[in-house]
Design a protein around this motif. Structure first.
Motif, PDB file in Angstrom:
ATOM      1  N   MET A   1       0.846  -1.201   0.000  1.00  0.00           N
ATOM      2  CA  MET A   1       0.000   0.000   0.000  1.00  0.00           C
ATOM      3  C   MET A   1       0.879   1.248   0.000  1.00  0.00           C
ATOM      4  O   MET A   1       1.885   1.316   0.701  1.00  0.00           O
ATOM      5  N   LYS A   2       0.449   2.241  -0.780  1.00  0.00           N
ATOM      6  CA  LYS A   2       1.162   3.511  -0.822  1.00  0.00           C
ATOM      7  C   LYS A   2       0.935   4.271   0.489  1.00  0.00           C
ATOM      8  O   LYS A   2      -0.109   4.131   1.136  1.00  0.00           O
ATOM      9  N   LYS A   3       1.901   5.092   0.852  1.00  0.00           N
ATOM     10  CA  LYS A   3       1.781   5.894   2.066  1.00  0.00           C
ATOM     11  C   LYS A   3       1.915   7.374   1.726  1.00  0.00           C
ATOM     12  O   LYS A   3       2.667   7.756   0.839  1.00  0.00           O
ATOM     13  N   ILE A   4       1.151   8.176   2.460  1.00  0.00           N
ATOM     14  CA  ILE A   4       1.282   9.617   2.345  1.00  0.00           C
ATOM     15  C   ILE A   4       1.530  10.182   3.736  1.00  0.00           C
ATOM     16  O   ILE A   4       0.929   9.736   4.717  1.00  0.00           O
ATOM     17  N   PHE A   5       2.443  11.140   3.809  1.00  0.00           N
ATOM     18  CA  PHE A   5       2.818  11.760   5.079  1.00  0.00           C
ATOM     19  C   PHE A   5       2.521  13.255   4.972  1.00  0.00           C
ATOM     20  O   PHE A   5       3.106  13.949   4.140  1.00  0.00           O
ATOM     21  N   VAL A   6       1.617  13.725   5.823  1.00  0.00           N
ATOM     22  CA  VAL A   6       1.188  15.123   5.794  1.00  0.00           C
ATOM     23  C   VAL A   6       1.864  15.850   6.960  1.00  0.00           C
ATOM     24  O   VAL A   6       1.593  15.540   8.125  1.00  0.00           O
ATOM     25  N   ILE A   7       2.754  16.793   6.631  1.00  0.00           N
ATOM     26  CA  ILE A   7       3.448  17.546   7.676  1.00  0.00           C
ATOM     27  C   ILE A   7       2.633  18.789   7.980  1.00  0.00           C
ATOM     28  O   ILE A   7       2.404  19.634   7.103  1.00  0.00           O
ATOM     29  N   LEU A   8       2.173  18.890   9.218  1.00  0.00           N
ATOM     30  CA  LEU A   8       1.300  19.978   9.649  1.00  0.00           C
ATOM     31  C   LEU A   8       2.034  20.895  10.621  1.00  0.00           C
ATOM     32  O   LEU A   8       2.935  20.471  11.342  1.00  0.00           O
ATOM     33  N   GLY A   9       1.599  22.154  10.653  1.00  0.00           N
ATOM     34  CA  GLY A   9       2.183  23.086  11.608  1.00  0.00           C
ATOM     35  C   GLY A   9       1.939  24.518  11.178  1.00  0.00           C
ATOM     36  O   GLY A   9       1.602  24.807  10.030  1.00  0.00           O
ATOM     37  N   MET A  10       2.134  25.418  12.107  1.00  0.00           N
ATOM     38  CA  MET A  10       1.957  26.847  11.886  1.00  0.00           C
ATOM     39  C   MET A  10       3.087  27.396  11.015  1.00  0.00           C
ATOM     40  O   MET A  10       4.185  26.854  10.980  1.00  0.00           O
ATOM     41  N   HIS A  11       2.815  28.492  10.317  1.00  0.00           N
ATOM     42  CA  HIS A  11       3.860  29.213   9.592  1.00  0.00           C
ATOM     43  C   HIS A  11       5.001  29.569  10.555  1.00  0.00           C
ATOM     44  O   HIS A  11       4.774  29.901  11.710  1.00  0.00           O
ATOM     45  N   ARG A  12       6.212  29.491  10.071  1.00  0.00           N
ATOM     46  CA  ARG A  12       7.429  29.829  10.836  1.00  0.00           C
ATOM     47  C   ARG A  12       7.625  28.907  12.038  1.00  0.00           C
ATOM     48  O   ARG A  12       8.280  29.269  13.014  1.00  0.00           O
ATOM     49  N   SER A  13       7.080  27.704  11.958  1.00  0.00           N
ATOM     50  CA  SER A  13       7.205  26.747  13.068  1.00  0.00           C
ATOM     51  C   SER A  13       8.265  25.688  12.821  1.00  0.00           C
ATOM     52  O   SER A  13       8.329  24.703  13.555  1.00  0.00           O
ATOM     53  N   GLY A  14       9.071  25.857  11.791  1.00  0.00           N
ATOM     54  CA  GLY A  14      10.128  24.885  11.534  1.00  0.00           C
ATOM     55  C   GLY A  14       9.692  23.725  10.659  1.00  0.00           C
ATOM     56  O   GLY A  14      10.406  22.720  10.557  1.00  0.00           O
TER      57      GLY A  14
ATOM     58  N   PHE B   1       3.983  15.817   1.867  1.00  0.00           N
ATOM     59  CA  PHE B   1       3.836  17.229   1.507  1.00  0.00           C
ATOM     60  C   PHE B   1       3.591  18.046   2.760  1.00  0.00           C
ATOM     61  O   PHE B   1       3.071  17.552   3.757  1.00  0.00           O
ATOM     62  N   LYS B   2       4.003  19.315   2.680  1.00  0.00           N
ATOM     63  CA  LYS B   2       3.738  20.221   3.794  1.00  0.00           C
ATOM     64  C   LYS B   2       3.374  21.594   3.248  1.00  0.00           C
ATOM     65  O   LYS B   2       3.900  22.053   2.232  1.00  0.00           O
ATOM     66  N   ASP B   3       2.436  22.196   3.911  1.00  0.00           N
ATOM     67  CA  ASP B   3       2.029  23.568   3.657  1.00  0.00           C
ATOM     68  C   ASP B   3       1.304  24.024   4.913  1.00  0.00           C
ATOM     69  O   ASP B   3       0.320  23.390   5.317  1.00  0.00           O
ATOM     70  N   PRO B   4       1.757  25.092   5.568  1.00  0.00           N
ATOM     71  CA  PRO B   4       1.110  25.526   6.813  1.00  0.00           C
ATOM     72  C   PRO B   4      -0.385  25.793   6.680  1.00  0.00           C
ATOM     73  O   PRO B   4      -1.111  25.727   7.671  1.00  0.00           O
ATOM     74  N   ARG B   5      -0.857  26.070   5.467  1.00  0.00           N
ATOM     75  CA  ARG B   5      -2.282  26.316   5.269  1.00  0.00           C
ATOM     76  C   ARG B   5      -3.106  25.040   5.468  1.00  0.00           C
ATOM     77  O   ARG B   5      -4.299  25.102   5.779  1.00  0.00           O
ATOM     78  N   THR B   6      -2.477  23.886   5.279  1.00  0.00           N
ATOM     79  CA  THR B   6      -3.211  22.616   5.313  1.00  0.00           C
ATOM     80  C   THR B   6      -3.894  22.383   6.654  1.00  0.00           C
ATOM     81  O   THR B   6      -5.021  21.879   6.709  1.00  0.00           O
ATOM     82  N   VAL B   7      -3.231  22.731   7.749  1.00  0.00           N
ATOM     83  CA  VAL B   7      -3.802  22.427   9.067  1.00  0.00           C
ATOM     84  C   VAL B   7      -5.076  23.233   9.315  1.00  0.00           C
ATOM     85  O   VAL B   7      -5.991  22.774  10.002  1.00  0.00           O
ATOM     86  N   ARG B   8      -5.186  24.417   8.725  1.00  0.00           N
ATOM     87  CA  ARG B   8      -6.405  25.209   8.880  1.00  0.00           C
ATOM     88  C   ARG B   8      -7.510  24.728   7.941  1.00  0.00           C
ATOM     89  O   ARG B   8      -8.683  25.016   8.158  1.00  0.00           O
ATOM     90  N   LEU B   9      -7.115  24.015   6.892  1.00  0.00           N
ATOM     91  CA  LEU B   9      -8.074  23.468   5.932  1.00  0.00           C
ATOM     92  C   LEU B   9      -8.208  21.961   6.103  1.00  0.00           C
ATOM     93  O   LEU B   9      -8.641  21.259   5.192  1.00  0.00           O
ATOM     94  N   LEU B  10      -7.861  21.469   7.273  1.00  0.00           N
ATOM     95  CA  LEU B  10      -7.783  20.025   7.503  1.00  0.00           C
ATOM     96  C   LEU B  10      -9.093  19.280   7.226  1.00  0.00           C
ATOM     97  O   LEU B  10      -9.052  18.170   6.679  1.00  0.00           O
ATOM     98  N   PRO B  11     -10.267  19.831   7.569  1.00  0.00           N
ATOM     99  CA  PRO B  11     -11.505  19.099   7.238  1.00  0.00           C
ATOM    100  C   PRO B  11     -11.624  18.810   5.737  1.00  0.00           C
ATOM    101  O   PRO B  11     -12.088  17.738   5.343  1.00  0.00           O
ATOM    102  N   PHE B  12     -11.214  19.758   4.922  1.00  0.00           N
ATOM    103  CA  PHE B  12     -11.233  19.561   3.465  1.00  0.00           C
ATOM    104  C   PHE B  12     -10.329  18.401   3.089  1.00  0.00           C
ATOM    105  O   PHE B  12     -10.729  17.499   2.334  1.00  0.00           O
TER     106      PHE B  12
END
Length: 319
Positions: free
Chosen positions: A1-14, A104-115
């Motif tokens: 099975m393929k895996k996807i890793f979503v890196i979440l976090g605030m802008h400027r959080s490293g 993939f990572k994008d700080p916007r993702t955590v605020r759009l997480l339900p989508f």
């Protein structure tokens, strides 16, 4: 099975530096990465396609990345977003087809997480989704946003709380692994090895050694305060410090257990506070704009007055 890793976090959080380390550890971030700039001289590690899609979602809602209010979940369920949902499904499929461990990572993702969770649910037969939640202490984030975007400490703290707490409940019970950025910087090799072991992807020690020895440059950090110094900050909201303290205790652990339960309780209190705090921030900003305009008008009037005096003096000199 393929895996996807979503890196979440605030802008400027490293999240950029952490993502770079995860790439060295074995995750694949694709070939459409955003380049380096003054704010991130070693690259953002953000997929341009994902960032563009997130920006279009925000634009559809009439919002920007630094919106100081809560993004209501019902807005992310609107039928108007169906074309973007279809696009997101196709995008993730195309990315995952090219590698076994797409991240993939994008700080916007955590605020759009339900989508995004809706998208992953549609693809769950084909992929296994893992979340890596990166948290950095709020004062360091405030300093960094002040330097990059001239954000006030008040605004930055609200953004930190929205990014870290609003959708926290959606991650409970999922494969969510926490990383405290301060500790990651202190022990990058051990942290990366722990992530790869916990989330079951192969890593090469030699590549992790290379990241720690050659890529990692802590001199590029605006600030990297320890917990004691952070706790002494007079301008820090208590809810920020309480939440960060618990995230720090969850470093290199799953988002579960007593700490996660306490975070869930803090989240409930935060959601009660969020709207009045955002309103207060808007009032303060309006007052600052009005004051600056009044000062500006007075300054402009003074300049005109001085110019008139100078013109009269020049006329007398010419006579």
């Amino acid at each position: 099975m393929k895996k996807i890793f979503v890196i979440l976090g605030m802008h400027r959080s490293g999240t950029s530096l952490t993502s770079a380390g995860l790439h060295y550890a074995g995750l694949e971030f694709g070939n459409e990465l955003m380049g380096a700039n003054a704010g991130n001289p070693k690259g953002h590690w953000e997929d341009n396609d994902v960032v563009a899609l997130n920006n279009r979602i925000l634009s559809q809602l009439g919002l920007a990345w630094d919106y100081s209010g809560k993004i209501e979940r019902d807005k992310l369920e609107l039928a108007e977003l169906d074309p973007l949902r279809q696009e997101a499904c196709a995008l993730i499929k195309s990315k995952v087809d090219k590698c076994d461990n797409y991240a993939f990572k994008d700080p916007r993702t955590v605020r759009l997480l339900p989508f995004w969770i809706n998208i992953f649910d549609r693809l769950q037969e084909n992929i296994e989704v893992n979340y890596i939640f990166v948290c950095r202490n709020p004062i360091d984030v405030c300093y960094s946003l002040a330097k990059r975007d001239n954000k006030s400490i008040a605004h930055s703290q609200l953004l930190w709380l929205h990014h870290n707490l609003d959708n926290l409940d959606l991650l409970l019970g999922k494969k969510t692994f926490c990383v405290d950025f301060y500790q990651f910087c202190k022990t990058p090799k051990a942290s990366l090895k722990a992530v790869s072991n916990q989330l079951n992807f192969d890593s090469q020690d030699s590549e992790i050694e290379l990241f720690a020895a050659e890529f990692l440059d802590l001199k590029l950090l605006t600030s990297n305060l320890d917990s004691f110094v952070t706790s002494q900050q007079k301008k820090l909201l208590s809810v920020c410090f309480d939440a960060y303290r618990l995230f720090k205790l969850l470093h290199l652990k799953r988002l579960e257990g007593a700490e996660a339960e306490q975070l869930a309780r803090i989240r409930k209190h935060w959601l009660i506070m969020a709207e009045p705090l955002a309103e207060q921030l808007n009032i303060i900003n309006d007052e600052i704009i009005l004051l600056s305009k009044q000062v500006g008008d007075r300054a402009l009037g003074e300049i005109k007055h001085q110019r008139q005096l100078l013109e009269r003096l020049l006329k007398k000199s010419a006579q």
